[in-house]
Design an enzyme around this catalytic site. Structure first.
Site, PDB file in Angstrom:
ATOM      1  NE  ARG A 171     -22.535  38.796 -25.434  1.00  0.00           N
ATOM      2  CZ  ARG A 171     -22.197  38.093 -24.359  1.00  0.00           C
ATOM      3  NH1 ARG A 171     -20.960  37.596 -24.267  1.00  0.00           N
ATOM      4  NH2 ARG A 171     -23.049  37.869 -23.389  1.00  0.00           N
ATOM      5  CB  SER A 220     -28.556  39.345 -24.753  1.00  0.00           C
ATOM      6  OG  SER A 220     -28.586  38.690 -23.512  1.00  0.00           O
ATOM      7  CD  GLU A 302     -25.187  39.874 -27.179  1.00  0.00           C
ATOM      8  OE1 GLU A 302     -25.152  38.639 -27.023  1.00  0.00           O
ATOM      9  OE2 GLU A 302     -25.163  40.677 -26.223  1.00  0.00           O
TER      10      GLU A 302
END
Length: 312
Positions: A171, A220, A302
């Protein structure tokens, strides 16, 4: 009112002062940017960067699909990448996409040409952000398909960076500070267009079953606590999922103001319609606190949080 606008160079694109960012955010919250700049094309962007004072902060954005813009707004210049940066070209199994091309659009265009980039179909946002965050799902990440990225540096110069120098990790990537992604060259596998189209429809249906796709959300909220294979590449097959530790800590459906952790998928932070950015970020921090107390796991955001808190 900021005096930044008077210090900026003349451009062919458009400046908008005190621009409300909530209208651009997928969460529909946030304060104003001092200046929003919409470049006409890469040459216009280069002229802007070369003439922009070094002490003026800049923030390139796409469709704002993975960020909370705080209620106090954003100081400096927000660069909105749009028309002139959203082209998609396919040659053989190679796909070059402009930074503002939507992930879903790239997946569809590639599939029509028999190129498998179907993992992008359900990822919200644009390709520039996908590179920055090494976006991925269904076991495939940008790191697996990127060949090179065309980058404009803070000083306005353009460089091409091969994938192995982009610092892809779970990520994340290691783009140079202040750099703007202009375009990305990707390599996909060959596939039958009809088969690829059906595959994407299945992915969309699967997502709708488990995720609040019709709610105001950025997808998310927190990274999965684990996420690396033995080679150091991101891996979607994790023993530990963020949604599970959030659920185990009793945070499914938890609310703060107009914000809620989705009852359908507890790793989705949702604006029910009345939330402020402070509600959303505050709820996220409360979830992190409860998960840490329950399991000892410190969740990592995130979603990007940018700008200043109200009253700051």
């Amino acid at each position: 009112m900021s005096d930044i606008l008077s210090r900026l160079p003349e451009v062919r694109g458009r400046y908008m002062e005190d621009r409300d960012m909530s209208a651009m955010s997928w969460l529909r919250t946030g304060g104003p940017a001092d200046v929003l700049y919409m470049p006409a094309d890469p040459d216009d962007l280069s002229d802007f960067l070369k003439g922009c004072p070094e002490d003026v902060p800049i923030l390139p954005v796409g469709v704002c699909s993975n960020m909370i813009v705080r209620d106090g707004g954003i100081r400096g210049v927000v660069i909105r990448m749009g028309r002139g940066f959203n082209g998609v070209e396919v040659e053989g199994t190679s796909v070059r996409a402009g930074c503002a091309a939507l992930d879903a659009q790239v997946a569809r265009r590639a599939a029509e040409a028999g190129v498998d980039l179907t993992f992008l179909r359900t990822i919200p946002g644009a390709i520039g952000g996908a590179v920055k965050m090494n976006a991925g799902c269904y076991g495939t990440y940008m790191a697996d398909v990127v060949v090179e990225a065309e980058i404009m540096l803070r000083g306005g110069d353009v460089v091409t960076i091969p994938a192995d120098e982009l610092g892809f990790a779970y990520r994340s990537s290691a783009l140079p500070d202040g750099a703007v992604v202009l375009s990305v060259l990707m390599e996909g596998g060959k596939g039958d267009p009809d088969t690829l189209a059906a595959k994407m429809e299945e992915q969309l249906a699967k997502r709708a079953e488990s995720q609040p796709v019709d709610d105001l959300s950025c997808g998310s909220t927190f990274r999965n606590p684990a996420g690396f294979s033995s080679t150091g590449q991101a891996d979607d097959v994790h023993d530990l999922k963020a949604w599970k530790v959030i659920d185990d800590a009793g945070c499914r459906g938890l609310t703060q103001g107009g914000a809620i952790m989705s009852p359908k998928h507890p790793n989705f932070l949702v604006n029910t319609g009345t939330a402020t950015s402070a509600d959303l970020e505050g709820l996220g921090e409360e979830v992190r606190k409860r998960v840490l107390a329950h399991s000892g796991i410190e969740l990592q955001w995130e979603i990007m949080r940018i700008g200043e808190h109200s009253g700051a």
